[in-house]
Design a protein around this motif. Structure first.
Motif, PDB file in Angstrom:
ATOM      1  N   TRP A   1       0.846  -1.198   0.000  1.00  0.00           N
ATOM      2  CA  TRP A   1       0.000   0.000   0.000  1.00  0.00           C
ATOM      3  C   TRP A   1       0.878   1.245   0.000  1.00  0.00           C
ATOM      4  O   TRP A   1       1.860   1.321   0.729  1.00  0.00           O
ATOM      5  CB  TRP A   1      -0.913   0.012   1.228  1.00  0.00           C
ATOM      6  N   LYS A   2       0.496   2.222  -0.809  1.00  0.00           N
ATOM      7  CA  LYS A   2       1.221   3.485  -0.892  1.00  0.00           C
ATOM      8  C   LYS A   2       0.221   4.630  -0.804  1.00  0.00           C
ATOM      9  O   LYS A   2      -0.473   4.937  -1.767  1.00  0.00           O
ATOM     10  CB  LYS A   2       2.007   3.573  -2.198  1.00  0.00           C
ATOM     11  N   PRO A   3       0.107   5.285   0.354  1.00  0.00           N
ATOM     12  CA  PRO A   3      -0.860   6.377   0.501  1.00  0.00           C
ATOM     13  C   PRO A   3      -0.404   7.641  -0.223  1.00  0.00           C
ATOM     14  O   PRO A   3       0.793   7.868  -0.423  1.00  0.00           O
ATOM     15  CB  PRO A   3      -0.923   6.584   2.010  1.00  0.00           C
TER      16      PRO A   3
ATOM     17  N   LEU B   1       3.257 -12.572   9.214  1.00  0.00           N
ATOM     18  CA  LEU B   1       4.300 -13.491   8.780  1.00  0.00           C
ATOM     19  C   LEU B   1       5.520 -12.736   8.269  1.00  0.00           C
ATOM     20  O   LEU B   1       6.664 -13.097   8.551  1.00  0.00           O
ATOM     21  CB  LEU B   1       3.743 -14.402   7.679  1.00  0.00           C
ATOM     22  N   TRP B   2       5.266 -11.674   7.521  1.00  0.00           N
ATOM     23  CA  TRP B   2       6.367 -10.819   7.034  1.00  0.00           C
ATOM     24  C   TRP B   2       5.803  -9.437   6.751  1.00  0.00           C
ATOM     25  O   TRP B   2       4.694  -9.291   6.240  1.00  0.00           O
ATOM     26  CB  TRP B   2       6.961 -11.410   5.755  1.00  0.00           C
ATOM     27  N   ARG B   3       6.551  -8.376   7.131  1.00  0.00           N
ATOM     28  CA  ARG B   3       6.134  -7.006   6.857  1.00  0.00           C
ATOM     29  C   ARG B   3       7.359  -6.147   6.639  1.00  0.00           C
ATOM     30  O   ARG B   3       8.367  -6.292   7.337  1.00  0.00           O
ATOM     31  CB  ARG B   3       5.303  -6.446   8.009  1.00  0.00           C
ATOM     32  N   ALA B   4       7.274  -5.261   5.661  1.00  0.00           N
ATOM     33  CA  ALA B   4       8.365  -4.336   5.355  1.00  0.00           C
ATOM     34  C   ALA B   4       7.787  -2.934   5.246  1.00  0.00           C
ATOM     35  O   ALA B   4       6.760  -2.723   4.603  1.00  0.00           O
ATOM     36  CB  ALA B   4       9.064  -4.722   4.052  1.00  0.00           C
ATOM     37  N   GLU B   5       8.456  -1.968   5.879  1.00  0.00           N
ATOM     38  CA  GLU B   5       7.996  -0.591   5.877  1.00  0.00           C
ATOM     39  C   GLU B   5       9.034   0.283   5.187  1.00  0.00           C
ATOM     40  O   GLU B   5      10.213   0.272   5.545  1.00  0.00           O
ATOM     41  CB  GLU B   5       7.758  -0.096   7.305  1.00  0.00           C
TER      42      GLU B   5
ATOM     43  N   THR C   1      -2.697   8.545   5.582  1.00  0.00           N
ATOM     44  CA  THR C   1      -1.615   7.935   6.354  1.00  0.00           C
ATOM     45  C   THR C   1      -1.968   6.503   6.719  1.00  0.00           C
ATOM     46  O   THR C   1      -3.134   6.159   6.916  1.00  0.00           O
ATOM     47  CB  THR C   1      -1.351   8.727   7.643  1.00  0.00           C
ATOM     48  N   LEU C   2      -0.920   5.653   6.831  1.00  0.00           N
ATOM     49  CA  LEU C   2      -1.044   4.279   7.306  1.00  0.00           C
ATOM     50  C   LEU C   2      -0.181   4.124   8.542  1.00  0.00           C
ATOM     51  O   LEU C   2       0.935   4.655   8.611  1.00  0.00           O
ATOM     52  CB  LEU C   2      -0.597   3.289   6.229  1.00  0.00           C
ATOM     53  N   ASN C   3      -0.689   3.366   9.519  1.00  0.00           N
ATOM     54  CA  ASN C   3       0.026   3.143  10.768  1.00  0.00           C
ATOM     55  C   ASN C   3       0.262   1.656  10.960  1.00  0.00           C
ATOM     56  O   ASN C   3      -0.670   0.862  10.860  1.00  0.00           O
ATOM     57  CB  ASN C   3      -0.773   3.697  11.953  1.00  0.00           C
ATOM     58  N   ALA C   4       1.531   1.286  11.226  1.00  0.00           N
ATOM     59  CA  ALA C   4       1.883  -0.106  11.485  1.00  0.00           C
ATOM     60  C   ALA C   4       1.855  -0.364  12.989  1.00  0.00           C
ATOM     61  O   ALA C   4       2.466   0.375  13.762  1.00  0.00           O
ATOM     62  CB  ALA C   4       3.268  -0.421  10.922  1.00  0.00           C
ATOM     63  N   LEU C   5       1.117  -1.374  13.414  1.00  0.00           N
ATOM     64  CA  LEU C   5       1.018  -1.716  14.823  1.00  0.00           C
ATOM     65  C   LEU C   5       2.218  -2.556  15.245  1.00  0.00           C
ATOM     66  O   LEU C   5       3.015  -3.023  14.425  1.00  0.00           O
ATOM     67  CB  LEU C   5      -0.291  -2.469  15.072  1.00  0.00           C
ATOM     68  N   ASN C   6       2.335  -2.773  16.568  1.00  0.00           N
ATOM     69  CA  ASN C   6       3.474  -3.523  17.083  1.00  0.00           C
ATOM     70  C   ASN C   6       3.439  -4.975  16.645  1.00  0.00           C
ATOM     71  O   ASN C   6       4.483  -5.596  16.407  1.00  0.00           O
ATOM     72  CB  ASN C   6       3.504  -3.438  18.619  1.00  0.00           C
ATOM     73  N   GLU C   7       2.232  -5.548  16.562  1.00  0.00           N
ATOM     74  CA  GLU C   7       2.139  -6.934  16.140  1.00  0.00           C
ATOM     75  C   GLU C   7       2.548  -7.044  14.675  1.00  0.00           C
ATOM     76  O   GLU C   7       2.177  -6.229  13.848  1.00  0.00           O
ATOM     77  CB  GLU C   7       0.715  -7.443  16.334  1.00  0.00           C
TER      78      GLU C   7
ATOM     79  N   SER D   1       4.395  -3.075   3.096  1.00  0.00           N
ATOM     80  CA  SER D   1       4.137  -4.356   2.441  1.00  0.00           C
ATOM     81  C   SER D   1       4.068  -5.447   3.498  1.00  0.00           C
ATOM     82  O   SER D   1       4.750  -5.376   4.528  1.00  0.00           O
ATOM     83  CB  SER D   1       5.243  -4.686   1.427  1.00  0.00           C
ATOM     84  N   TYR D   2       3.257  -6.479   3.237  1.00  0.00           N
ATOM     85  CA  TYR D   2       3.152  -7.583   4.178  1.00  0.00           C
ATOM     86  C   TYR D   2       2.719  -8.839   3.432  1.00  0.00           C
ATOM     87  O   TYR D   2       2.166  -8.776   2.327  1.00  0.00           O
ATOM     88  CB  TYR D   2       2.190  -7.266   5.332  1.00  0.00           C
ATOM     89  N   LEU D   3       2.967  -9.992   4.083  1.00  0.00           N
ATOM     90  CA  LEU D   3       2.618 -11.296   3.538  1.00  0.00           C
ATOM     91  C   LEU D   3       1.831 -12.049   4.597  1.00  0.00           C
ATOM     92  O   LEU D   3       2.273 -12.169   5.747  1.00  0.00           O
ATOM     93  CB  LEU D   3       3.880 -12.075   3.164  1.00  0.00           C
ATOM     94  N   LEU D   4       0.639 -12.571   4.193  1.00  0.00           N
ATOM     95  CA  LEU D   4      -0.256 -13.201   5.151  1.00  0.00           C
ATOM     96  C   LEU D   4      -0.646 -14.588   4.668  1.00  0.00           C
ATOM     97  O   LEU D   4      -1.002 -14.766   3.507  1.00  0.00           O
ATOM     98  CB  LEU D   4      -1.537 -12.373   5.326  1.00  0.00           C
ATOM     99  N   PRO D   5      -0.623 -15.601   5.543  1.00  0.00           N
ATOM    100  CA  PRO D   5      -1.165 -16.925   5.190  1.00  0.00           C
ATOM    101  C   PRO D   5      -2.653 -16.991   5.522  1.00  0.00           C
ATOM    102  O   PRO D   5      -3.158 -16.259   6.377  1.00  0.00           O
ATOM    103  CB  PRO D   5      -0.363 -17.864   6.083  1.00  0.00           C
ATOM    104  N   PHE D   6      -3.378 -17.873   4.848  1.00  0.00           N
ATOM    105  CA  PHE D   6      -4.782 -18.090   5.171  1.00  0.00           C
ATOM    106  C   PHE D   6      -5.155 -19.534   4.882  1.00  0.00           C
ATOM    107  O   PHE D   6      -4.580 -20.195   4.010  1.00  0.00           O
ATOM    108  CB  PHE D   6      -5.698 -17.120   4.412  1.00  0.00           C
ATOM    109  N   VAL D   7      -6.138 -20.025   5.645  1.00  0.00           N
ATOM    110  CA  VAL D   7      -6.646 -21.389   5.515  1.00  0.00           C
ATOM    111  C   VAL D   7      -8.164 -21.321   5.655  1.00  0.00           C
ATOM    112  O   VAL D   7      -8.688 -20.625   6.534  1.00  0.00           O
ATOM    113  CB  VAL D   7      -6.067 -22.335   6.584  1.00  0.00           C
ATOM    114  N   GLN D   8      -8.880 -22.043   4.799  1.00  0.00           N
ATOM    115  CA  GLN D   8     -10.332 -22.148   4.886  1.00  0.00           C
ATOM    116  C   GLN D   8     -10.734 -23.610   4.724  1.00  0.00           C
ATOM    117  O   GLN D   8     -10.234 -24.293   3.830  1.00  0.00           O
ATOM    118  CB  GLN D   8     -11.020 -21.299   3.816  1.00  0.00           C
ATOM    119  N   VAL D   9     -11.635 -24.071   5.614  1.00  0.00           N
ATOM    120  CA  VAL D   9     -12.114 -25.446   5.593  1.00  0.00           C
ATOM    121  C   VAL D   9     -13.633 -25.420   5.715  1.00  0.00           C
ATOM    122  O   VAL D   9     -14.187 -24.701   6.565  1.00  0.00           O
ATOM    123  CB  VAL D   9     -11.505 -26.287   6.733  1.00  0.00           C
ATOM    124  N   ARG D  10     -14.305 -26.181   4.867  1.00  0.00           N
ATOM    125  CA  ARG D  10     -15.752 -26.365   4.960  1.00  0.00           C
ATOM    126  C   ARG D  10     -16.019 -27.867   5.123  1.00  0.00           C
ATOM    127  O   ARG D  10     -15.592 -28.669   4.304  1.00  0.00           O
ATOM    128  CB  ARG D  10     -16.453 -25.853   3.692  1.00  0.00           C
ATOM    129  N   TRP D  11     -16.784 -28.227   6.183  1.00  0.00           N
ATOM    130  CA  TRP D  11     -17.028 -29.644   6.484  1.00  0.00           C
ATOM    131  C   TRP D  11     -18.504 -29.824   6.812  1.00  0.00           C
ATOM    132  O   TRP D  11     -19.130 -28.988   7.473  1.00  0.00           O
ATOM    133  CB  TRP D  11     -16.181 -30.081   7.675  1.00  0.00           C
TER     134      TRP D  11
END
Length: 701
Positions: free
Chosen positions: A447-449, A463-467, A454-460, A473-483
């Motif tokens: 994201w480029k404002p 998986l990966w984040r670069a400022e 403005t964008l604010n990066a929190l302490n948490e 920039s950031y990288l996020l994993p995700f999983v979805q299951v339907r049963w």
């Protein structure tokens, strides 16, 4: 009764006569075989006159004439048919009391005549003259497509010329409804044909409190069977003249194409920008495994489609205040597919209750999508890049008569650019006792404002984040299951009972990034750790059914931030033609409903349907809608109202709701015309925004 044939001399003349056949031209040399029959035939040698009486019929392969009496004057070469005269030819019929026909000129004249062409177009005249093979001249004539002695509508002209399969050209014309004059035309050209040919289409009459009385006219010109062009000229007494055009092309190897543009410079408006328009284009090509799609939609304002009943493009502009432009190229093979797409959306956002902000969000972006699949798995990846821009009116409204118009004075005050990449692996699994599908993947965003956002990066950290200086920039994993489990059934005689267990599991890591602008904050990837089991019960009877499901998403959920999770409840009940749907989200910590929707649908009688829906959110916005639709024969009545309230209590949300929009529409469908009469009102608790009364009358032909 004995039938007689004419003498050889009269028979010879009958063979060469074309009489009043509407489609035959006079010829000096005639070879058409015809026969004239009657109950009795006499000839007066002194006057050189022959008379046929009783069931007179002249017939050949092209036409048939019937009358009570026929007189042939040998010296003038004139035939006169009298009494209940009918002339039948391919596609037309003439009925009259008397026809005079000249064998020398090939022309004829009838009194008090009626013509029916293609079982659709109906003409009448006190004096009817045949002026050519397919043309007539009418004196004191009428034209309509309605059957009956007193048609629902008709054009009445002092003089008119008709060419079958072409046009009616009339002068001194009055348009009448049930024989009551409502409009005058000094000159009128009207098509009397069913095939695709150039000409002026059937006009439409409209009446609106915003635009005044309107006459909508279209000139149509085809180019073969696959292409055509239309030119619009709509005249409104209050706002002026709207001009436009449309080009259409069927898919004949080069793709299907439609281009439409309409514009008007409103003459009586207090808005600072009276120029209003809409341009819409759509293209589609399918060849082998390739697919090409394009769409362009641009409008001056969101109310253009509503004010002028514009149906040139999708109803997104009218219903959701959104226009869209895109271009896409794709290939779909047996085991893989790929698409590249560019897209831009514009959305006009109204404030829920004040209607004081006119915000326009644009989102141009490009996307690429690649998919590969096997027998029991699917791998897909996508790449998106674009921007979001938010604009706000400095002068949101200007008063114009009894309505408020949006001002065009907008300025950018928030903007943000983005890029996104997603990789997903999907696979279904199934056994005798349960079924499941799952997908795992990675999502990366940058994201480029701009312009003060403005964008604010929190302490948490995810998986990966670069400022960077201007980007995050950031990288996020995700999983979805339907049963879901196999359903268990039990028959109780009066009903059949089934029960089953389902659950959803979703995991998405939080980007831990927030935006100063709340609208942009919703675009950033939010955390989602949720496990939602559901128990589903269903009873089915002879003429009824009932279903209940209950579940609890262990949170944080997409609806709130309490850790215990809200309780999901849903009930569906159907009895005959009546159905009720109720869904709610209950917060056990706050002991209150955070979201609820109730909907009903009831077909009271055949053709009479009543529907209602109410939604509520704890954030203080409550909306309701009620619709009643009545269909009976050629009549259709539609009544609707939309309501809103700002209440933090679901109980008070019902009692405090105020109307936001009302509309009533009556539609009558007749064989030869259609009329729509309606009243629509948009309003807020503080001010009436828009009131429209409209009448649209369309002729069929």
């Amino acid at each position: 009764m004995i039938r007689h044939f004419l003498s050889a001399r009269l028979r010879s003349l009958a063979l060469c006569s074309t009489l009043l056949a509407s489609h035959m031209a006079y010829a000096d040399q005639c070879t058409t075989s015809a026969a004239l029959m009657a109950d009795a035939v006499t000839r007066n040698p002194a006057t050189e006159q022959m008379i046929a009486t009783g069931n007179v019929t002249l017939e050949n392969e092209e036409y048939r004439i019937r009358a009570d009496r026929a007189e042939y004057f040998e010296q003038e070469r004139l035939i006169v048919f009298r009494g209940n005269v009918t002339v039948d030819s391919v596609g037309s019929r003439i009925t009259t009391e008397q026809i005079e026909y000249s064998l020398d000129s090939g022309l004829g004249e009838a009194t008090n005549a009626q013509i029916v062409h293609d079982d659709t177009y109906r003409f009448s005249a006190t004096s009817l003259r045949r002026t050519g093979a397919l043309s007539y001249q009418l004196e004191s004539g009428t034209f309509t497509t309605c059957a009956g002695d007193c048609p629902d509508w008709q054009f009445r002209a002092g003089q008119a010329e008709v060419t079958q399969g072409r046009y009616l050209v009339a002068r001194d014309v009055t348009f009448r409804i049930r024989n009551v004059p409502v409009w005058y035309f000094p000159y009128l050209v009207y098509p009397v044909k069913n095939q695709r040919e150039a000409g002026i289409l059937i006009p439409a009459l409209t009446s609106s409190s915003n635009n005044g009385t309107g006459l909508e006219m279209t000139y149509f010109h085809p180019f073969g069977d696959a292409r055509d062009i239309s030119i619009f000229a709509n005249v409104y007494t209050r706002t002026g003249v709207m001009l436009g055009g449309e080009y259409r092309q069927a898919d004949d190897g080069f793709g299907a194409l439609a281009l439409n543009h309409r514009f008007i410079q409103e003459s009586k408006t207090k808005s600072d920008d009276p120029h209003r328009y809409r341009t819409y284009g759509e293209y589609q090509l399918r060849r082998d495994a390739w697919m090409v799609d394009g769409r362009y939609d641009a409008a001056s304002d969101r109310d253009f489609a509503h004010d002028y009943n514009d149906e040139s493009g999708p109803e997104w502009l009218r219903d959701a205040g959104r226009s869209e432009t895109l271009a896409s190229v794709g290939y779909q093979g047996e085991a893989w597919s790929a698409f590249v797409r560019g897209q831009s959306q514009q959305t006009w956002i109204h404030e829920a209750t004040q209607h004081r902000d006119n915000r326009l969000t644009t989102a141009p972006y490009g996307a690429a999508f690649l998919e590969r699949w096997g027998s029991d798995w699917q791998l897909s990846g996508s790449l998106d890049a674009g921007s979001y821009r938010l604009r706000e009116s400095t002068l949101p409204f200007t008063t114009d008569g009894n309505r408020l118009r949006y001002s065009s004075r907008n300025s950018d005050y928030d903007a943000i650019d983005f890029s996104r990449a997603t990789l997903t692996l999907h696979r279904p699994l199934a056994t005798r006792y349960w079924g499941m599908e799952w997908q795992v993947g990675l999502q990366g965003e940058t994201w480029k404002p701009q312009d003060g956002t403005t964008l604010n990066a929190l302490n948490e950290k995810p998986l990966w984040r670069a400022e960077g200086d201007e980007t995050i920039s950031y990288l996020l994993p995700f999983v979805q299951v339907r049963w879901n489990s196999a359903r268990l059934y039990a028959d109780h005689g009066w009903a059949r009972h089934s029960i089953g267990l389902e659950f959803d599991a979703d995991y998405r890591q939080d980007s831990s990034v927030t935006a100063a602008q709340p609208l942009f904050d919703t675009l950033l990837a939010q955390h989602e750790h949720r496990f939602t089991p559901r128990l589903v019960n269903r009873l089915t009877g002879t003429n009824w059914y009932a279903e209940h499901h209950i579940g609890q998403p262990f949170s944080p959920t997409e609806f709130g931030n309490n850790n215990s999770g809200e309780i999901l409840n849903g009930i569906v009940l159907g009895i005959g033609r009546f159905r009720v749907d109720w869904h709610s989200l209950y917060d056990p910590n706050q002991k209150e409903v955070t979201r609820q929707s109730v909907g009903t649908s009831w077909e009271l009688l055949q053709g009479v349907r009543l529907g209602a829906v109410h939604t509520y959110e704890r954030r203080g916005v409550s909306n309701g809608a009620l619709d009643l639709r009545l269909t009976r024969g050629q009549w259709e009545v539609i009544l609707g109202t939309e309501m809103t309230a700002e209440e933090n209590s679901v109980k008070r949300a019902f009692s405090e709701m105020t109307p936001r929009r009302k509309h009533v529409e009556v539609i009558h469908h007749a064989d030869c015309w259609q009329m729509r009469v309606g009243v629509a009102e948009d309003r807020t608790p503080a001010i009436e925004v828009d009131r429209t009364v409209y009448v649209k009358f369309t002729l069929a032909g």
